[in-house]
Design an enzyme around this catalytic site. Sequence first.
Site, PDB file in Angstrom:
ATOM      1  N   ASP A  46       0.676  -1.196  -0.065  1.00 38.55           N
ATOM      2  CA  ASP A  46      -0.156  -0.218   0.180  1.00 38.55           C
ATOM      3  C   ASP A  46       0.645   1.321   0.171  1.00 38.55           C
ATOM      4  OD1 ASP A  46      -2.018  -1.917   0.374  1.00 38.55           O
ATOM      5  OD2 ASP A  46      -2.722  -1.169   2.001  1.00 38.55           O
ATOM      6  N   LYS A 144      -7.062  -5.093  -3.153  1.00 43.30           N
ATOM      7  CA  LYS A 144      -7.708  -5.626  -1.718  1.00 43.30           C
ATOM      8  C   LYS A 144      -8.793  -4.633  -1.314  1.00 43.30           C
ATOM      9  CE  LYS A 144      -4.129  -4.274   1.466  1.00 43.30           C
ATOM     10  NZ  LYS A 144      -4.722  -3.177   1.964  1.00 43.30           N
ATOM     11  N   CYS A 189      -1.936  -2.576   7.439  1.00 36.68           N
ATOM     12  CA  CYS A 189      -1.919  -3.737   6.398  1.00 36.68           C
ATOM     13  C   CYS A 189      -0.425  -4.339   6.415  1.00 36.68           C
ATOM     14  CB  CYS A 189      -2.008  -2.690   5.063  1.00 36.68           C
ATOM     15  SG  CYS A 189      -3.939  -2.099   4.968  1.00 36.68           S
TER      16      CYS A 189
HETATM   17  C1  VGL Z   1      -4.692   0.630   5.653  1.00 37.12           C
HETATM   18  C2  VGL Z   1      -6.478   1.486   7.145  1.00 37.12           C
HETATM   19  C3  VGL Z   1      -7.239   1.387   6.144  1.00 37.12           C
HETATM   20  C4  VGL Z   1      -3.189   0.232   5.385  1.00 37.12           C
HETATM   21  C5  VGL Z   1      -5.462   0.454   4.759  1.00 37.12           C
HETATM   22  O1  VGL Z   1      -2.765   0.137   4.377  1.00 37.12           O
HETATM   23  O2  VGL Z   1      -2.428   0.011   6.640  1.00 37.12           O
HETATM   24  N1  VGL Z   1      -5.279   1.263   6.885  1.00 37.12           N
HETATM   25  N2  VGL Z   1      -6.985   0.870   4.863  1.00 37.12           N
END
Ligand code: VGL
Length: 242
Positions: A46, A144, A189
Amino acid sequence: MLNSIAVDRRSLIAGATVLGVAIAAGPLQAQEKPMIDARTALIVVDVQNDFCPGGNLAVTKGDEVVAVINALGKRFETIILTQDWHPAGHSSFASSHPGKKPFELIQMPYGPQVLWPDHCIQGSKGAEFRADLDLPRAQTIVRKGYRPEIDSYSGFVEADRKTPTGLGGYLKERGVTRAVVVGLATDFCVNWTAQDAAKAGLETRVVEEACRAIDLNGSLAKAWADMAALGIKRIKAADLPG
Ligand code: VGL
Ligand code: ZN
């Protein structure tokens, strides 16, 4: 093949010395270290605009992971990216729950869920990878969080803890036995992805300076403890082989 590229590079550097170009002596740069074998996957979690300063769910200093990950990426043959990829109105967004605010906790059919600001909406600028992320060898992007009713912190299994993304099977079919997990955010994540990698039987490491955390109510300390309990090693980039 990749080793021979490394050799060519060294001979190029040697050639430069002959031509009188001064090369500073010092610690090896990451890209000058040996390649890490194809059975070890670098999983880059991410690294998207919304998780970096200026984004909708900005992680403090999230942008600082990019240079570290770019350097690491030069040493891996097997590189996977995950991408948080929510439809508008996703059930993890506080805006989808009247009266609720970001960072409050609610109960979902699958368990507790932190509510987030709207982020990483499919096709938005915020959902794009950071423009300075430079991983030309990356082979696969696992998206995802695209099911409206289920969040997914992990790149392997969604938050209902039942629905696989397919990454586990993909890595297994490719003979991957080790994972090095980096990216954003350490306590969400990265944490969930690393835990599921370990549960899938991969020898798993997390490179601490290649991650940054959200840290909500002690979530970062808990994440490191939970990862350690599963045998996940917390390392520095310099601890990688070579
Ligand atoms: C994430 C919160 C919501 C992350 C993704 O990538 O850690 N955190 N969605
Ligand atoms: Zn998300």
